[in-house]
Structures are given as structure tokens and as C-alpha cells.
Design an enzyme around this catalytic site. Structure first.
Site, PDB file in Angstrom:
ATOM      1  N   HIS A 240      -8.189   1.803  -6.042  1.00  0.00           N
ATOM      2  CA  HIS A 240      -7.631   0.388  -4.842  1.00  0.00           C
ATOM      3  C   HIS A 240      -6.465   1.061  -5.509  1.00  0.00           C
ATOM      4  O   HIS A 240      -5.938   1.502  -6.279  1.00  0.00           O
ATOM      5  CB  HIS A 240      -8.009  -0.793  -5.044  1.00  0.00           C
TER       6      HIS A 240
ATOM      7  N   TYR B 232       0.902  -0.899  -0.154  1.00  0.00           N
ATOM      8  CA  TYR B 232       0.210   0.079   0.058  1.00  0.00           C
ATOM      9  C   TYR B 232       0.979   1.186   0.316  1.00  0.00           C
ATOM     10  O   TYR B 232       0.511   1.948   0.370  1.00  0.00           O
ATOM     11  CB  TYR B 232      -0.743   0.200   1.259  1.00  0.00           C
TER      12      TYR B 232
END
Length: 151
Positions: A102, A25
Site C-alpha cells: 500500500h 498517494y
């Protein structure tokens, strides 16, 4: 006249950005992403309402709130992408342009992440570009709104 308001909604565990699996991430925090969104929105003459919740029902309530107060929704539903028919239904009922974001490329990850119910309600999906995906989503929403004004 006030600039169009865009709700930028973030789902579960995104409050842990910067410390949670940075190899997937990234190192940026949710505050960093909010600052990027505010800067991008300002340049596009948009206003944002940036929120995060770990609670599915709260996200659904915010989508319903957006229906009466916002011109569009950008959503990173996180894990609810793959499980929440209720969130999908709320987005469909909003009658607003929706862009799904995302940070990681969900199609390069575990097979259960390849399906997003939320995508059925989205005009566009941006994945795998990290925080930059949020800026692109804002540009996309701005384009959708400009096109709807011309139609």
C-alpha cells in the site's frame, strides 16, 4: 534459464496516481512505479508482469493465471483490501508467495481501512512507504524465493 516471473497486480483507482489525492498517494504515476519495478526486478534477476484493473473479477483471474505462470505475486489491492474475500481466497489458492503493498499507511487512515482481508494471504505487508514499497516488495519476494530454493 529465464528469471522467475513476478506478477505485480494493482487494484482500483491506481490508474489515477499522480492526480488522485497526491497528498495521500504522492505525485508519482503508475507508469513511474512500473519503471521502478522493472529497474528493481532487473537488478534482482527477476522478470515482472505489471498490471492494473478496476475490476475485482479481473484481478482474481490474474491471480489464478499467476498460479500457473509466476513464481510470486506482489499486489496492491487498493480498496479491495478491505472488502474482497474472493480476492483473498484466490491468493490463498495460488500457493505462491504474496507480498501486499500500500502506498499510504492504511493504519493511520480511516478505521475501515485498518482491516485487509488480503493480508491473510500475504507473507508480508508493506505500507506507508510510497512507491519505494514496491521495490522493497520485490526484494522481499526475491528473498523468499532464494530461501525456498535452499530448503
Amino acid at each position: 534459464m529465464n528469471p522467475p516471473l513476478i506478477f505485480v497486480l494493482n487494484g482500483p483507482n491506481l490508474n489515477l496516481l499522480g492526480t488522485r489525492q497526491p497528498e495521500i498517494y504522492g505525485a508519482e504515476t503508475l507508469d513511474d512505479i512500473e519503471a521502478l519495478c522493472a529497474e528493481t526486478a532487473d537488478a534482482l534477476d527477476l522478470a515482472i508482469d505489471f498490471r492494473q484493473s478496476n475490476v475485482e473479477g479481473e484481478l482474481i483471474s490474474w491471480v489464478q493465471e499467476a498460479r500457473n505462470h509466476a513464481a510470486g505475486i506482489i499486489i496492491n489491492p487498493a480498496g479491495y483490501s478491505h472488502t474482497s474475500v474472493a480476492l483473498m481466497d484466490a491468493l490463498l489458492a495460488s500457493d505462491l508467495p504474496v507480498v501486499e503493498v500500500h502506498l499510504s499507511n492504511i493504519h493511520r487512515r480511516e478505521s475501515f481501512r485498518h482491516l485487509s482481508y488480503v493480508s491473510r494471504a500475504a507473507q508480508g505487508v508493506i505500507c506507508g512507504l510510497g512507491p519505494h514499497g514496491y521495490a522493497l516488495a520485490l526484494r522481499g519476494i526475491a528473498g523468499i524465493l532464494a530461501q525456498s530454493e535452499q530448503d
